[in-house]
Design a protein around this motif. Structure first.
Motif, PDB file in Angstrom:
ATOM      1  N   SER A 244       0.988  48.505 -10.800  1.00  0.00           N
ATOM      2  CA  SER A 244       1.866  49.016  -9.765  1.00  0.00           C
ATOM      3  C   SER A 244       1.066  49.463  -8.560  1.00  0.00           C
ATOM      4  N   SER A 245       1.560  49.159  -7.360  1.00  0.00           N
ATOM      5  CA  SER A 245       0.894  49.528  -6.124  1.00  0.00           C
ATOM      6  C   SER A 245       1.948  49.910  -5.103  1.00  0.00           C
ATOM      7  N   GLU A 246       1.566  50.723  -4.125  1.00  0.00           N
ATOM      8  CA  GLU A 246       2.505  51.144  -3.096  1.00  0.00           C
ATOM      9  C   GLU A 246       2.776  50.052  -2.074  1.00  0.00           C
ATOM     10  N   PRO A 271      12.197  50.939 -11.517  1.00  0.00           N
ATOM     11  CA  PRO A 271      11.521  51.924 -10.663  1.00  0.00           C
ATOM     12  C   PRO A 271      10.482  52.746 -11.405  1.00  0.00           C
ATOM     13  N   LYS A 273       8.385  51.755 -13.449  1.00  0.00           N
ATOM     14  CA  LYS A 273       7.170  50.973 -13.641  1.00  0.00           C
ATOM     15  C   LYS A 273       6.593  50.444 -12.337  1.00  0.00           C
ATOM     16  N   ASN A 274       7.246  50.750 -11.210  1.00  0.00           N
ATOM     17  CA  ASN A 274       6.783  50.214  -9.940  1.00  0.00           C
ATOM     18  C   ASN A 274       7.079  51.200  -8.817  1.00  0.00           C
ATOM     19  N   GLN A 275       6.032  51.611  -8.110  1.00  0.00           N
ATOM     20  CA  GLN A 275       6.187  52.606  -7.059  1.00  0.00           C
ATOM     21  C   GLN A 275       7.056  52.122  -5.907  1.00  0.00           C
ATOM     22  N   GLN A 276       7.016  50.824  -5.608  1.00  0.00           N
ATOM     23  CA  GLN A 276       7.769  50.306  -4.474  1.00  0.00           C
ATOM     24  C   GLN A 276       9.275  50.397  -4.685  1.00  0.00           C
ATOM     25  N   GLN A 278      10.808  52.801  -6.519  1.00  0.00           N
ATOM     26  CA  GLN A 278      11.265  54.155  -6.830  1.00  0.00           C
ATOM     27  C   GLN A 278      12.142  54.738  -5.737  1.00  0.00           C
ATOM     28  N   ASP A 279      11.679  54.671  -4.484  1.00  0.00           N
ATOM     29  CA  ASP A 279      12.436  55.280  -3.388  1.00  0.00           C
ATOM     30  C   ASP A 279      13.795  54.606  -3.188  1.00  0.00           C
TER      31      ASP A 279
END
Length: 438
Positions: A244-246, A271, A273-276, A278-279
């Motif tokens: 996971s990366s931003e 979300p 498992k993945n920062q992108q 989440q928001d």
């Protein structure tokens, strides 16, 4: 008294397990299916196109919570480029086919990524980006889920370089501002950055008629092999480890399927498992169903899922309530409809490449593949969502009902219900043809 709260479960069981005849809706009356002709073409020329699906909430009141979500499809021929632009919307971009080089610009940085099928990335609102098809033979197809940040359901793109229909964003400024900003004469700015200079040569004037015939030719342009190589040589490849990366792309199939057997595979990035993601509170999934196979009946507890058919053909059935195809113009009768619509309604449709269908939360769905079928889904309200299956050996929520309640909820005895549930030895995916008995 005890049977009353179980009634919805009984209705679902009857719809899926007892095969009771319920009325169905055709594609035209089915609010959950958006055929490919419901896309509006925003840009098109000989190099490709950009298309936008109609607003979800224009079709049915049940999609009011989707009024700020739009779906776009990009397609371009080999060795072409979508020129730099940005949009007032957050994007989740997924590559459906082909090979792309995506370049993302920041004020003090630039990142390029080589993308292939199944790669996805979030582009925050206002991000300037450009996308090249680096493949020699295959068309590039990209799907975007857009979430506008200014006006619900409406998005605006701004081009660094202009077309006749959409001028460069810089051309909107006054002459004095541009001269001060670039510290040079306006004529130089116009010649280098803006539309054609008023004192253009006669030869360039003669090209105007050709430009009018292809008004959007400057949005998607051809590239030479050398230009493609220059764009892609320093680009990063997507991590296949699912890290996971931003800001870097991720692949939908990097983590292995969450459901899998000989009849199909179900991949999903959530979300958590993945920062992108989440928001945005969105999950993304990719589902393969083999020809002649069935995704068993299931429903999502909280998520509204927007699904696009990328390859293959099939059928889907969705169980809802009557009158869910009513549009906004019937709002005045809403209260009366709510009193009369508490009946199970079957909605069904044929699926073809390019079609989109929406699965509201709590609405059971089953999908039958008449050829190898691939689906890409975006799940809205992903946090704390649970997917419950209504058939199959594993994760079958009906099998969790206790014996005394089964006796009250279903026409058959609890023993007969258990025996019926155990007939299906597969989980999640199964043969679409029922077992033939003598």
């Amino acid at each position: 008294m005890a049977a009353t709260p179980i009634k919805p479960l009984m209705l679902l069981a009857i719809a899926f397990l007892a095969s009771v005849c319920v009325s169905s809706r055709s594609d035209q009356e089915n609010p959950f299916i958006f055929k490919s002709n419901r896309f509006q073409t925003l840009y098109e020329n000989e190099n490709g196109h950009i298309r936008l699906l109609q607003k979800f909430d224009k079709r049915s009141k049940i999609f009011e919570n989707l009024q700020n979500y739009r779906l776009l499809e990009y397609k371009s021929k080999p060795h072409t480029l979508f020129l730099p632009q940005y949009t007032d919307a957050d994007f989740i971009l997924v590559v459906l086919s082909g090979k792309a080089t995506l370049t993302v610009l920041k004020s003090n940085d630039r990142n390029s990524f080589n993308l292939e099928r199944g790669d996805a990335i979030k582009l925050p609102a206002g991000t300037i980006a450009y996308l090249a098809n680096r493949d020699d033979n295959e068309d590039l197809r990209v799907l975007d889920l857009a979430i506008p940040v200014n006006k619900p359901g409406q998005l605006q793109s701004f081009l660094l370089s202009g077309t006749q229909n959409q001028p460069s964003l810089l051309s909107g400024f006054s002459k004095n501002i541009l001269e001060a900003a670039f510290n040079t004469d306006y004529e130089e700015i116009e010649k280098v950055l803006l539309e054609e200079h008023e004192k253009e040569t006669q030869h360039r004037r003669s090209l105007k008629d050709k430009r009018q015939q292809s008004q959007e030719e400057n949005v998607i342009v051809k590239l030479s092999r050398g230009q493609i190589e220059e764009l892609s040589k320093n680009a990063k490849s997507t991590s296949k480890k699912g890290v996971s990366s931003e800001s870097e792309p991720f692949n939908l199939r990097s983590r292995g399927p969450i459901y899998s057997n000989e009849f199909g595979k179900f991949f999903e990035i959530t979300p958590g498992k993945n920062q992108q993601l989440q928001d945005l509170d969105i999950f993304v999934n990719s589902v393969d169903i083999k020809e002649g196979s069935l995704l068993l009946p299931n429903y999502n507890s909280r998520a509204i899922v927007i699904v696009t058919v990328t390859e293959g053909k099939g059928d889907f059935e969705l169980v809802g309530q009557r009158n869910e195809n009513q549009g906004k113009e019937n709002d005045k009768e809403e209260e009366q409809e709510e009193e009369t619509s508490k009946q199970v309604q079957l909605y069904r449709a044929k699926l073809s490449p390019g079609d989109v269908f929406v699965i509201p939360a709590g609405h059971p769905v089953a999908i039958n593949a008449s050829s190898d079928l691939n689906l890409i889904g975006f799940g809205i309200n992903a946090e704390n969502n649970e997917r419950n299956f209504l058939a199959g050996e594993e994760d079958n929520v009906i099998s969790q009902v206790e014996r005394p309640v089964k006796e009250l909820a279903f026409p058959g005895s609890s023993h007969e219900v258990d025996r019926l549930l155990k007939n299906q030895k597969q989980s999640y995916f199964a043969n679409a043809q029922p077992l033939q008995r003598e």
